[in-house]
Write an enzyme that holds these catalytic residues in place. Structure first.
Site, PDB file in Angstrom:
ATOM      1  N   ARG A 109       0.989  -1.164  -0.065  1.00 31.19           N
ATOM      2  CA  ARG A 109      -0.129  -0.014  -0.018  1.00 31.19           C
ATOM      3  C   ARG A 109       0.734   1.251   0.201  1.00 31.19           C
ATOM      4  NH1 ARG A 109      -1.910   0.808   4.516  1.00 31.19           N
ATOM      5  NH2 ARG A 109      -1.575  -1.259   5.492  1.00 31.19           N
ATOM      6  N   TYR A 260      -1.537  -3.687  -6.471  1.00 26.79           N
ATOM      7  CA  TYR A 260      -1.180  -4.506  -5.504  1.00 26.79           C
ATOM      8  C   TYR A 260      -2.113  -4.335  -4.380  1.00 26.79           C
ATOM      9  CZ  TYR A 260       1.688  -7.578  -2.875  1.00 26.79           C
ATOM     10  OH  TYR A 260       2.078  -8.720  -2.165  1.00 26.79           O
ATOM     11  N   LYS A 269      -9.797  -2.084   1.826  1.00 28.23           N
ATOM     12  CA  LYS A 269      -9.449  -1.034   2.504  1.00 28.23           C
ATOM     13  C   LYS A 269     -10.256   0.452   2.073  1.00 28.23           C
ATOM     14  CE  LYS A 269      -6.500  -3.389   4.610  1.00 28.23           C
ATOM     15  NZ  LYS A 269      -6.467  -4.083   5.942  1.00 28.23           N
ATOM     16  N   HIS A 289     -11.051  -1.926  11.522  1.00 25.70           N
ATOM     17  CA  HIS A 289      -9.887  -2.955  10.871  1.00 25.70           C
ATOM     18  C   HIS A 289      -9.748  -3.949  12.048  1.00 25.70           C
ATOM     19  CE1 HIS A 289      -5.678  -3.076   9.434  1.00 25.70           C
ATOM     20  NE2 HIS A 289      -6.281  -3.921   8.920  1.00 25.70           N
ATOM     21  N   SER A 311      -2.002  -3.948  10.296  1.00 30.25           N
ATOM     22  CA  SER A 311      -1.564  -4.710   9.225  1.00 30.25           C
ATOM     23  C   SER A 311      -0.455  -5.533   9.662  1.00 30.25           C
ATOM     24  CB  SER A 311      -1.193  -4.052   7.951  1.00 30.25           C
ATOM     25  OG  SER A 311      -2.637  -3.370   7.508  1.00 30.25           O
ATOM     26  N   CYS A 313       0.210  -7.795  11.634  1.00 28.75           N
ATOM     27  CA  CYS A 313       0.422  -7.978  13.160  1.00 28.75           C
ATOM     28  C   CYS A 313       0.075  -9.282  13.718  1.00 28.75           C
ATOM     29  CB  CYS A 313       0.133  -6.748  14.012  1.00 28.75           C
ATOM     30  SG  CYS A 313       1.181  -5.609  14.100  1.00 28.75           S
ATOM     31  N   ASP A 336      -9.865  -9.579   8.975  1.00 28.72           N
ATOM     32  CA  ASP A 336      -9.245  -8.094   8.563  1.00 28.72           C
ATOM     33  C   ASP A 336     -10.182  -6.926   8.753  1.00 28.72           C
ATOM     34  OD1 ASP A 336      -7.091  -6.640   7.758  1.00 28.72           O
ATOM     35  OD2 ASP A 336      -7.692  -6.353   5.983  1.00 28.72           O
ATOM     36  N   ARG A 429       1.741 -12.341  -0.317  1.00 23.96           N
ATOM     37  CA  ARG A 429       0.311 -12.441   0.119  1.00 23.96           C
ATOM     38  C   ARG A 429      -0.273 -13.822  -0.420  1.00 23.96           C
ATOM     39  NH1 ARG A 429      -2.034  -8.795   4.007  1.00 23.96           N
ATOM     40  NH2 ARG A 429      -0.308  -6.845   4.047  1.00 23.96           N
TER      41      ARG A 429
END
Ligand code: SAT
Ligand code: MN
Length: 649
Positions: A109, A260, A269, A289, A311, A313, A336, A429
């Site tokens: 991002r 991406y 998001k 989130h 993100s 974590c 998420d 990912r």
């Protein structure tokens, strides 16, 4: 199949030429209307959607338009096309899995190029005090945004197909769900959106039957460098001019230049969090989130909790946890994003608006997340992981490849264990369907959502922050969310391991002024007859003096859930008061069989917290300034007072 085709268009960067092209396209669209009586014919789309498509065809000048029906057949054609263009390769070791390698300049991002565009700046972002730089999002005027769009989008899809993706965030039959339509020139994005959201003709049918045909408009192009030179033809992008724009007043998203993750899968998001949070504020609910999991204790009592971590974590790991405590069961609802609201009985209920997992690959293994490993080797698109010579994938943390099997890194170069560069990109990912998860909760797609009893906040905090503590009440809980910090991660462009503020794990995802957001959270307590959930802060990442993690994490985190359930069930003698909140009493925290330093894990060092409180206060006053709610100012003062009179032994 395309609705109409105007052949190989030339690259036509000028608006005038574009208009001419549009005229030609439009004539064809009209004639195809007579030939094709299917729901996906552009001419038969609901009027508002058709207008949206036509307007952007006029600007972007694609060579054809394809309205996606979400079918397997359509997906197969797109996959073939992506293999042909070298964007993905097949992974014969698994069933229906593919590997994509992005451009090296398009791997995460880009927060610095992400903007909320409104008439008034203060609606979009908190206005910091003096000359301080705003840390919670960027603002752009609507005029600037339109100029930037014009500069980038005119003719940007020439020679390419524009895909129209009708998608639903949340189950189609849920009153909590919302529809979006993404226009994109990337087939990879179409295939990924089909995994991450509910795509297809059912969405068009719903749009057709709804009176107002409401949908969030999402325009995306991977772009085309101003020079006209696409550096990596298998992954076109325009990193120099990447821009991700949101217009909450119009429920619009415009994303240019990147293919991406969160930059291009606009349901995630951009919609579910940034635009979603603004819709949630208008309508009185919360778009956050957070993961959602169900946990059943040995007595068979089931509770659902949500947890906000920044993100990368460990949200996916926690959402799929295999509890180490005997008799416990964890089931996954989402990893998420959560949309939640109080129902008419005052119960907080949550849905997962997504349909898949876009999880960080490195670190995922049979020991850290066995459930993910059982989920992701079918119908999955991997991006930027390493590839093995036996047609599989590899990443850091995964079991070593079998003898004789060689590895190519995420750039496609030969790689051997022990190399100085990583095999997989740190933000590589897997994109995988949620219903493949063996512990997916039976209610994960229930239209009414699942009832939520606890909200957890957390981050990577090597120093000073206990394994778990509980807020005194709702307002204190909101303050704890506002005070969240974490080490920087690979999910965005930040470098190093600096501890960054990340309130509510939403710092990159706020769709409006953070001060107003705090007020919105506080206002939940003013709703009539609501049962406010308990709020917690967790930290799996505390380190000892030698720099070693003090807590084993993963499945052992079920011990923290066990304590939280005791609290939610109002078990007596389970908590002791500290200045920062309730921590577990020794007898209420099940550490049986673990060799951990209980006192060290739960200590609240006065010096550390006095510093922390000061720093958080400075951050909030400086960043939110005039919009900092009085309740939060009171919370800051209360914390400092409690710390001042805190006697440590
Ligand atoms: O934003 S992404 O979807 O690329 C991943 C994340 O940051 O959580
Ligand atoms: Mn995330």
């Amino acid at each position: 199949m395309p609705d109409f085709d105007v052949g190989d268009a030339q690259y036509v960067p000028l608006p005038r030429d574009c208009l001419r092209q549009y005229q030609r396209n439009f004539v064809r669209m009209q004639s195809s209307a007579n030939e094709t009586k299917k729901l996906t014919a552009v001419s038969l789309l609901p009027a508002k959607l058709r207008e949206f498509v036509e307007e952007n065809v006029r600007i972007c000048c694609p060579s054809n338009v394809q309205v996606c029906d979400g079918s397997d057949a359509e997906n197969q054609l797109l996959v073939n096309k992506l293999i042909e263009s070298g964007t993905i390769v097949s992974l014969p070791k698994y069933k229906n899995c593919f590997l994509a390698r992005s451009s090296v300049k398009d791997v995460a991002r880009v927060e610095s190029r992400t903007f909320i565009c409104t008439r008034n700046r203060r609606d979009a972002v908190n206005v910091p005090r003096g000359s301080a730089l705003g840390q919670m999002g960027n603002w752009m005027s609507l005029e600037q945004a339109d100029k930037a769009i014009e500069e980038r989008f005119v003719g940007c899809m020439a020679g390419r197909t524009m895909y129209v993706i009708p998608f639903s965030m949340g189950p189609l039959n849920s009153p909590y769900s919302k529809i979006g339509v993404q226009l994109t020139d990337s087939a990879y994005v179409v295939c990924s959106m089909r995994i991450m959201t509910r795509v297809g003709t059912e969405v068009l049918e719903k749009l057709n039957s709804d009176q107002d045909s409401y949908f969030v408009k999402a325009l995306h192009s991977v772009g085309r460098p101003a020079s006209g030179q696409v550096e990596h033809p298998h992954w076109p992008c325009d990193p120099e001019r990447t821009l991700i724009l949101h217009k909450p007043e119009f429920d619009e998203i415009v994303s240019y230049g990147s293919g991406y993750g969160g930059n291009s899968l606009l349901g995630k998001k951009c919609f579910a969090l940034r635009i979603g949070s603004t819709i949630a504020r208008r309508e009185g609910w919360l778009a956050e989130h957070m993961l959602i999991l169900g946990v059943t204790d040995p007595k068979g009592r089931k509770r659902y909790v949500v947890a906000a971590f920044p993100s990368a974590c460990g949200k996916t790991n926690m959402a799929m946890m295999r509890p180490s405590l005997p008799g416990y069961k964890v089931e996954c609802v989402g990893d998420d994003i959560v949309w939640m609201r109080f129902d008419q009985h005052g119960q907080l209920r949550a849905i997962n608006p997504e349909f898949g997992f876009f999880g960080v690959a490195p670190g995922t293994s049979g020991s850290t997340n066995p459930v993910a490993m059982e989920t992701i080797f079918e119908n999955t698109i991997f991006t930027n992981v390493a590839q093995t010579s036996d047609g599989g994938v590899y990443w850091e943390g995964m079991e070593d490849p079998a003898p004789g099997v060689t590895v190519k890194d995420w750039l496609g170069e030969p790689w051997v264990p022990g190399s100085s560069t990583p095999a997989a990109h740190p933000n590589s990912r897997f994109c995988t369907p949620a219903d493949q998860c063996p512990i997916i909760d039976e209610h994960w797609a229930s239209p009414e959502g699942v009832p939520i009893d606890a909200i957890l906040f957390g981050g990577r905090r090597p120093q000073g922050v206990p394994l778990v503590y509980e807020a005194f009440d709702w307002k204190h809980g909101v303050f704890i969310g506002a005070s969240m910090k974490s080490e920087a991660t690979a999910a965005a462009e930040h470098k190093g391991k600096a501890i960054m503020h990340d309130p509510f794990a939403m710092r990159p995802f706020f769709g409006y002024n953070f001060g107003h957001y705090l007020q919105h959270w506080l206002s939940m307590a003013n709703k009539a007859n609501v049962k406010l959930p308990k709020v917690y802060h967790v930290n799996w990442f505390r380190k000892d003096k030698e720099g070693k993690f003090m807590w084993p994490g993963y499945g052992e985190n079920s011990r923290v859930l066990d304590w939280i359930l005791r609290r939610v069930n109002d078990e007596p003698n389970t908590a002791q008061v500290t200045p920062i909140g309730y921590v577990p009493t020794k007898e209420s925290f099940n550490a049986t069989g673990l060799n951990v330093d209980f006192d060290g894990l739960f200590s609240v060092p006065k010096e550390f917290w006095t510093e922390e409180a000061k720093e958080v206060a400075n951050f909030l006053y400086e960043q939110v300034d005039q919009d900092l709610p009085q309740d939060i100012q009171d919370q800051i003062k209360n914390l400092i007072d409690r710390l001042n009179s805190y006697q440590t032994n």
